[in-house]
Design an enzyme around this catalytic site. Sequence first.
Site, PDB file in Angstrom:
ATOM      1  CG  ASP A 104      -2.099 -16.971  -7.874  1.00  0.00           C
ATOM      2  OD1 ASP A 104      -1.554 -16.177  -7.091  1.00  0.00           O
ATOM      3  OD2 ASP A 104      -1.727 -17.147  -9.051  1.00  0.00           O
TER       4      ASP A 104
HETATM    5  N1  URA Z   1       2.714 -18.784  -9.849  1.00  0.00           N
HETATM    6  C1  URA Z   1       1.443 -18.355 -10.068  1.00  0.00           C
HETATM    7  O1  URA Z   1       1.151 -17.741 -11.081  1.00  0.00           O
HETATM    8  N2  URA Z   1       0.516 -18.637  -9.140  1.00  0.00           N
HETATM    9  C2  URA Z   1       0.769 -19.353  -8.020  1.00  0.00           C
HETATM   10  O2  URA Z   1      -0.143 -19.600  -7.222  1.00  0.00           O
HETATM   11  C3  URA Z   1       2.083 -19.797  -7.813  1.00  0.00           C
HETATM   12  C4  URA Z   1       3.050 -19.504  -8.743  1.00  0.00           C
END
Ligand code: URA
Length: 233
Positions: A104
């Site tokens: 993310d």
């Molecule tokens: N899980 C999430 O919620 N975000 C990420 O970036 C990776 C795994």
Amino acid sequence: MDRIDKVICNQLGFTRKEVKRILHKKRVEVNGQIIVDSDYKVDIEKDDITLDNQKIEIKEYVYLVLNKPKGYVSATKDNKDKTVLELVPEKYLHRDLFPAGRLDKDTTGLMLITDDGVFAHEILSPKKHVPKTYLVEIDIPLTKEMQEGFQKGIVLKDGICKASALEILDTYQAKVTLTEGRYHQIKRMFGTYQAKVTELKRLSMGNFTLPKDLNEGEIRELTKEELSLIKER
Ligand code: URA
């Protein structure tokens, strides 16, 4: 057999026009013989190609490790946000690079960038079970209930998440290991316990851990040994 100009463009990131000029200046040798023709054919497996007497290392694919900072999206292009490709040095940008897996925008840590689609599939496919470990901080105290839930598999809107390990490190801090990569998976898993993820960092993929000397925003090529550690499980 490949054209010499194409090989030099691909390996060193020059344009065809630049390579033509380099060849005309007699700066390129193949097996000790000066080559000036752009369409001269070489065998990249066998021929020894040099530029200014320096051997050109032929790499079919490149594998880069980035310590991703916050604020970058895991995409090759985006109209609104900065992408992780913007952190890749210019000399690699002539290749069709893409992030092998998503983090993310506000997640930090280990991110692989490559032009090898088969490799990316191998490490990302849930069937291959390559574990990915994350350091997580949440806004409420971690509980045994969460740990047991993660171990059994959490039910989300898009199905049950596979069993995952949750190791409690501190009141608010844990290590989570996943073998699949669903959209916002860790945030949604903690969300089922009304917990909000406040920090998330990927620490490892397979047996490869984010190098300690790679600061946020830094990127470098993986060694062969590191590459094989990623595929180990
Ligand atoms: N899980 C999430 O919620 N975000 C990420 O970036 C990776 C795994």
